[in-house]
Design a protein around this motif. Sequence first.
Motif, short mmCIF file in Angstrom:
data_model
loop_
_atom_site.label_atom_id
_atom_site.label_comp_id
_atom_site.label_asym_id
_atom_site.label_seq_id
_atom_site.Cartn_x
_atom_site.Cartn_y
_atom_site.Cartn_z
N GLY A 18 0.71 -1.64 0.03
CA GLY A 18 0.34 -0.42 -0.50
C GLY A 18 0.82 1.33 0.18
O GLY A 18 0.71 2.35 0.61
N ARG A 19 1.92 1.34 -1.10
CA ARG A 19 2.74 2.36 -1.00
C ARG A 19 2.21 4.35 -0.74
O ARG A 19 2.31 4.63 -0.41
CB ARG A 19 3.71 1.82 -1.88
N ARG A 20 1.33 3.58 -2.45
CA ARG A 20 0.81 5.13 -2.60
C ARG A 20 -1.07 5.17 -0.95
O ARG A 20 -1.33 5.80 -1.30
CB ARG A 20 -0.38 4.91 -3.66
N LEU A 21 -0.99 4.07 -0.18
CA LEU A 21 -2.35 4.70 1.12
C LEU A 21 -0.77 4.85 1.92
O LEU A 21 -1.94 4.62 3.57
CB LEU A 21 -2.92 2.80 0.98
N GLY A 22 -0.25 5.67 2.14
CA GLY A 22 0.95 5.56 2.75
C GLY A 22 1.22 4.59 3.70
O GLY A 22 1.60 4.46 5.09
N GLY A 23 1.55 3.92 2.64
CA GLY A 23 1.81 2.26 3.69
C GLY A 23 0.96 1.36 4.42
O GLY A 23 1.54 0.98 5.07
N GLN A 24 0.09 1.22 3.90
CA GLN A 24 -1.08 1.04 4.63
C GLN A 24 -1.06 -1.29 4.04
O GLN A 24 -1.66 -0.62 2.86
CB GLN A 24 -2.52 1.27 5.37
N PRO A 25 -0.17 -1.99 4.44
CA PRO A 25 -0.40 -2.91 3.94
C PRO A 25 -2.53 -3.16 3.83
O PRO A 25 -3.37 -3.50 3.95
CB PRO A 25 0.02 -4.05 5.16
N LYS A 26 -2.39 -3.88 1.93
CA LYS A 26 -3.67 -4.26 1.58
C LYS A 26 -4.79 -4.61 2.32
O LYS A 26 -5.93 -4.81 2.51
CB LYS A 26 -3.59 -3.80 -0.10
N ALA A 27 -3.61 -5.91 2.74
CA ALA A 27 -4.49 -6.65 3.35
C ALA A 27 -5.12 -6.77 4.21
O ALA A 27 -5.96 -7.51 4.60
CB ALA A 27 -3.82 -8.49 3.50
N LEU A 28 -4.64 -5.87 5.39
CA LEU A 28 -5.20 -5.13 6.36
C LEU A 28 -5.80 -4.01 6.50
O LEU A 28 -6.62 -3.01 7.62
CB LEU A 28 -4.11 -5.14 7.91
N LEU A 29 -6.49 -3.86 5.73
CA LEU A 29 -7.35 -2.35 5.11
C LEU A 29 -8.83 -3.32 5.88
O LEU A 29 -9.36 -4.60 5.83
CB LEU A 29 -7.76 -2.09 3.41
N ARG A 34 -14.06 -6.07 8.68
CA ARG A 34 -12.91 -7.27 8.89
C ARG A 34 -11.86 -6.56 8.09
O ARG A 34 -12.26 -5.96 7.24
CB ARG A 34 -13.66 -8.65 8.90
N PRO A 35 -10.33 -7.31 8.35
CA PRO A 35 -9.71 -6.79 6.91
C PRO A 35 -9.84 -7.62 6.08
O PRO A 35 -10.86 -8.84 5.77
CB PRO A 35 -8.55 -8.44 7.79
N LEU A 36 -9.27 -6.51 5.12
CA LEU A 36 -9.74 -7.10 3.59
C LEU A 36 -9.25 -8.67 2.54
O LEU A 36 -10.40 -8.65 2.27
CB LEU A 36 -9.11 -5.71 2.76
N VAL A 37 -8.69 -8.49 3.09
CA VAL A 37 -7.96 -10.22 2.56
C VAL A 37 -8.84 -11.34 3.65
O VAL A 37 -9.28 -12.29 2.56
CB VAL A 37 -6.57 -10.60 3.61
N ALA A 60 3.08 -9.16 6.60
CA ALA A 60 2.62 -10.51 7.11
C ALA A 60 2.72 -11.47 8.32
O ALA A 60 1.28 -11.57 8.50
CB ALA A 60 3.74 -12.12 6.25
N ALA A 61 3.09 -11.37 9.60
CA ALA A 61 2.80 -11.70 11.22
C ALA A 61 1.52 -11.28 11.42
O ALA A 61 0.71 -11.53 11.67
CB ALA A 61 4.32 -11.36 11.09
N ALA A 62 1.65 -9.86 10.93
CA ALA A 62 0.24 -9.16 11.31
C ALA A 62 -0.90 -9.27 10.79
O ALA A 62 -2.05 -9.47 11.08
CB ALA A 62 0.05 -7.58 11.31
N VAL A 63 -1.11 -9.77 9.50
CA VAL A 63 -2.03 -10.71 8.73
C VAL A 63 -2.25 -11.45 9.53
O VAL A 63 -3.29 -12.57 9.47
CB VAL A 63 -1.73 -10.17 7.21
N ARG A 64 -1.01 -12.30 9.56
CA ARG A 64 -1.65 -13.50 10.43
C ARG A 64 -2.69 -13.89 11.92
O ARG A 64 -3.46 -14.56 11.68
CB ARG A 64 -0.24 -14.42 10.19
N GLU A 65 -1.82 -12.49 12.17
CA GLU A 65 -2.66 -12.20 13.54
C GLU A 65 -3.87 -12.04 13.36
O GLU A 65 -4.33 -12.34 14.53
CB GLU A 65 -1.39 -11.30 14.58
N ARG A 66 -4.31 -10.92 12.78
CA ARG A 66 -5.45 -9.94 12.95
C ARG A 66 -6.85 -10.85 12.36
O ARG A 66 -7.92 -10.89 11.80
CB ARG A 66 -5.40 -8.74 12.76
N ALA A 67 -6.30 -11.72 10.87
CA ALA A 67 -6.86 -12.72 10.07
C ALA A 67 -7.52 -13.88 10.42
O ALA A 67 -6.62 -14.50 10.24
CB ALA A 67 -6.51 -11.84 7.80
#
Length: 199
Positions: A18-29, A34-37, A60-67
Amino acid sequence: MTENEQQVAGLLLAAGGGRRLGGQPKALLEHRGRPLVEHAVGVLRAAGCARVHVVLGAAAAAVRERAELGDCVLVENPGWADGMGSSLRAGLGSLAGTGARAALVSLVDQPGIGPAAVRRVLAAYEDENSLASAAYDGVRGHPVLLGAAHWAGITATATGDRGARAYLKQHHDAITLVECGDVAQPYDIDTPEDLAHLE
């Protein structure tokens, strides 16, 4: 389970930073609480993909934890910053040896594409030589269905942010276009303005 559902694996590319989103990983939007992923995996499952491989990269670690991705095969792409091509290569690599005869590839940042469109593209599967793509008013988009006979060729040409684009261009005549403009909207969540699409 139909034959298509057994032979076609869902492949969700969810590694972007999510470079153009200020570095917010897209999977966690967040989308519908719930997370987008999670939403994207749900779409593949609702469309009939019994097996889903998810390529993770940024956070990736945060995605595994939250989704909640319990039944998915999670594939980490350490080279995710190189672009979508590396994630596609990692995802297709993870499907080798699983018995899947095709991959139905979708992108985490396209929540306007729901099960109806995915189901249509899945229905275009015939065998490992199949190549099919959703189209929106005749313009090729996602998801795409890539038969296993094409994986080596795609892997060899998937670089940067191009994914399968170069390969599909070379094999233009072999692609079955599946019109989905009446059931889906193919916008991407790329910029802060695009966040308005999320619910």
